[in-house]
Each structure stands twice: as C-alpha cells, then as structure tokens.
Design an enzyme around this catalytic site. Sequence first.
Site, short mmCIF file in Angstrom:
data_model
loop_
_atom_site.label_atom_id
_atom_site.label_comp_id
_atom_site.label_asym_id
_atom_site.label_seq_id
_atom_site.Cartn_x
_atom_site.Cartn_y
_atom_site.Cartn_z
N LYS A 210 0.84 -1.19 0.00
CA LYS A 210 0.00 0.00 0.00
C LYS A 210 0.88 1.25 0.00
O LYS A 210 1.92 1.30 0.68
CB LYS A 210 -0.92 0.01 1.22
CG LYS A 210 -1.87 -1.19 1.28
CD LYS A 210 -2.90 -1.16 0.17
CE LYS A 210 -3.90 -2.29 0.32
NZ LYS A 210 -4.97 -2.24 -0.69
N ASP B 292 -0.62 -0.02 -4.38
CA ASP B 292 -2.05 0.29 -4.37
C ASP B 292 -2.29 1.55 -3.55
O ASP B 292 -1.96 1.59 -2.36
CB ASP B 292 -2.82 -0.89 -3.77
CG ASP B 292 -4.32 -0.73 -3.81
OD1 ASP B 292 -4.81 0.31 -4.29
OD2 ASP B 292 -5.02 -1.66 -3.35
N GLU C 60 -1.97 0.73 -8.65
CA GLU C 60 -3.39 0.39 -8.55
C GLU C 60 -4.22 1.52 -7.95
O GLU C 60 -3.83 2.11 -6.95
CB GLU C 60 -3.52 -0.87 -7.69
CG GLU C 60 -4.93 -1.39 -7.49
CD GLU C 60 -4.93 -2.72 -6.75
OE1 GLU C 60 -5.92 -2.99 -6.06
OE2 GLU C 60 -3.95 -3.48 -6.86
N GLU D 127 -11.52 -2.81 -9.18
CA GLU D 127 -12.19 -3.33 -8.00
C GLU D 127 -13.38 -2.46 -7.59
O GLU D 127 -14.29 -2.94 -6.91
CB GLU D 127 -11.22 -3.45 -6.82
CG GLU D 127 -10.79 -2.13 -6.21
CD GLU D 127 -9.89 -2.33 -5.00
OE1 GLU D 127 -10.37 -2.10 -3.87
OE2 GLU D 127 -8.72 -2.71 -5.19
N ASP E 160 -13.80 -7.52 -9.96
CA ASP E 160 -14.19 -8.20 -8.73
C ASP E 160 -15.56 -8.85 -8.97
O ASP E 160 -16.54 -8.17 -9.27
CB ASP E 160 -14.27 -7.18 -7.60
CG ASP E 160 -14.65 -7.77 -6.25
OD1 ASP E 160 -15.60 -8.58 -6.19
OD2 ASP E 160 -14.01 -7.40 -5.24
N HIS F 126 -9.58 -8.59 -7.96
CA HIS F 126 -9.46 -8.05 -6.60
C HIS F 126 -10.10 -9.00 -5.58
O HIS F 126 -11.24 -9.41 -5.74
CB HIS F 126 -10.16 -6.69 -6.55
CG HIS F 126 -10.42 -6.19 -5.16
ND1 HIS F 126 -11.69 -6.16 -4.59
CD2 HIS F 126 -9.58 -5.69 -4.22
CE1 HIS F 126 -11.60 -5.65 -3.37
NE2 HIS F 126 -10.36 -5.36 -3.12
#
Length: 363
Positions: free
Chosen positions: A169, A198, A224, A250, A273, A300
């Site tokens: 992250k 992400d 992401e 996602e 997703d 995701h």
Amino acid sequence: MGTPIVRAEAYLVDLEVETVRTDAVQSFLKQETIFVELATADGLTGVGYSYTIGTGGSSVLAMLRDHLLPRLIGTDARNVEALWSELFWSTHATTVGAITSLALAAVDTALWDLRCLRAGEPLWRLAGGYRQQVPLYDTEGGWLHLATDGLVAGALASQQAGWSGVKLKVGKPHVHEDLERLRAVRDAVGPSMDIMVDANQSMTYPEARRRAAAYESVDLTWFEEPLPADDVTGHVRLAESTSIPIAVGESLYSVSQFREYVAAGGAGIVQVDVARVGGITPWLKVAHLAETFNLEVCPHFLMELHVSLTAAVPNGRYVEHIPQLRAITSSELDIVDGHVVAPDVPGLGIDWNQDAIDDRRAG
C-alpha cells in the site's frame, strides 16, 4: 423438463478480519458476507455469496429479499443469462450501482454453483477451462500501517514460499516515505520479484503523476487505483505519463464501466471483482473484453472464488492472496510452487462449514 427454483433464501454473516488491514483511506473492519441459497425441484442447492467490507450489507440483503429473490421462484435455474438480465432490468431504477450489483452477484454465483453441480464439473472448467493453476501474489504483508522492516519480512517470506509477487500500500503523507518503503523491499527481494502498489483512490492526478515518476525507479508491476474510480480521464492521462501499468477495476460495478476504461486506454491491468461487477456472468464478459484489448486480468480479493475464474480464461495472470473465509470453510486453497490450484470438485469449489456460518448469522 425444466429445473424450476423452488426455494430462494438470503442471509447475512459477519466475519471479523483475520488481521489488521489499513490503506490510505480506510481500515477493513469486517466482511459482511451476503449468502444466497437456491434450491431446485430436482433436489440440488446452489450457494452463492457477495460481500462488503463493513457497511451496506443489510441494504444488499434487503434488495435481495424485497426485490430479487421473489422473482426467481418457478424460473428455470439453467437459464443463467436470462435470469441475470431479468433481475437487472427489474431493478433498473437502482442500476448501475453497488448495492444492486452486490445483490445480483450473490444470486448469479448461486446459479453458477447449480450449473456446475448439475454438470458434475468444477467452475474453472465450465467457465472456460484454460488451466488449473494460477500464480499467486500476496497483499497481507503490505498494509500501510506496517513498518518498513515488516514489509521486508513479509516480502521475503513470500519469495521463499515461491510466490511471484507482493503488493504494498502507498499513500504516506510524503512521497519519500512511500519510496523508502518500496526501495527497501526491492533491495531485499532483488529484481526478479513483482512488486505492485495500491493507493486506494487516495490521490489527485497531479500527485499521482508526481509519485508515479518517483516510483518508476523501483520497477513496479502496476500502480493500482491511484485516483477516484470514476475519474476515467485522470487515469487515461496518468497512464500516458508513466511507464508503470495502471490497474483499475475493484471499484467498477458494470461491464460498461470497464469498456469505457479499456477503450480509452485508462486500464493497463483489469482487476474485475466478481461480487462488485454483479457475478460470474458479467465477470467473464469483462475478462473476454480485456482479452480483445490484449490486457491481463488480476482480480481483486475473493481468492477462493477468483482462483477458478482466473484459471478459466487465457488472460488471467494473478490471484490476490487475502484469506478471509477460513472461519467459515472446512478446507483451504491448495498452493503449490507459488501457484494456487483451482478446486476440481463440482460447483464453485468452496468447502463451506455450515455450522460455522450459522453461528455467525447477523440478526
């Protein structure tokens, strides 16, 4: 002779998170898991599900009970496309939207469970059957609250287990904080391991462009959700400005939203997703759409379901490792040499523990 649906039920199960999970905008508090059971006149029962990460589950449940499930009684469970379309158009005033898509997904996955059970085939084969094993990457060791040494330890553990990649992250207050963490992991794992990042929709376009330029030295596999998911133009501009592939999906809730992103050049990696897009039926359409643009699919979350779908299509690249169903399943996914193996039993392949599910029913 048809196979009419004679029973349609929905209920909500709350699952606590298995570990602390934080990103740049939120914490994952619990998984509200919405189940649908569909029984047919020939004695089969299909089980489907979708989820939220802490809010809205009761609204999804109400949508199912008040509007969708009553329409299924007496219909032929084999007509999956017809039923998806009928339910979608019957609730068109609330589509396209998260609540309706999540509700549709719970129904659609139950219908696919029935389809596979009736055929005596596993989902990965009936949905396409491209291969049975898919590479795995880890997200559990990359949360934003973890210190740098924790990120490094997690990445090294994944590498030693034979996994091909890790996701970290990003979105610390200052770019140098993100960069220090990323470089430490890259230095530890070397050049051959995939590192994804992400941002969870936390950045503006100027900030995302600035950070992407800084991240390029780390050789990232993708960047992401850098921007809010409805900012197609921003993602297109960002994709044009950096060599890092931009990953989105996602937080998109329809096939048409993916079409807009892909056609405009705003998606380098497609992260559809199955719960949020409305089920297996639209998931496959997105995967095949991506294939026509020569793009890879790396879905995701929901690894227990996505393993079979990613294995089904030729452009499925990765399954994301975030275990969340162990409290209500009786077995775990089979992981061999860094690859997750799609279950080979008829149906969705998720070994539900019904007693554990019943113990956790909300309300």
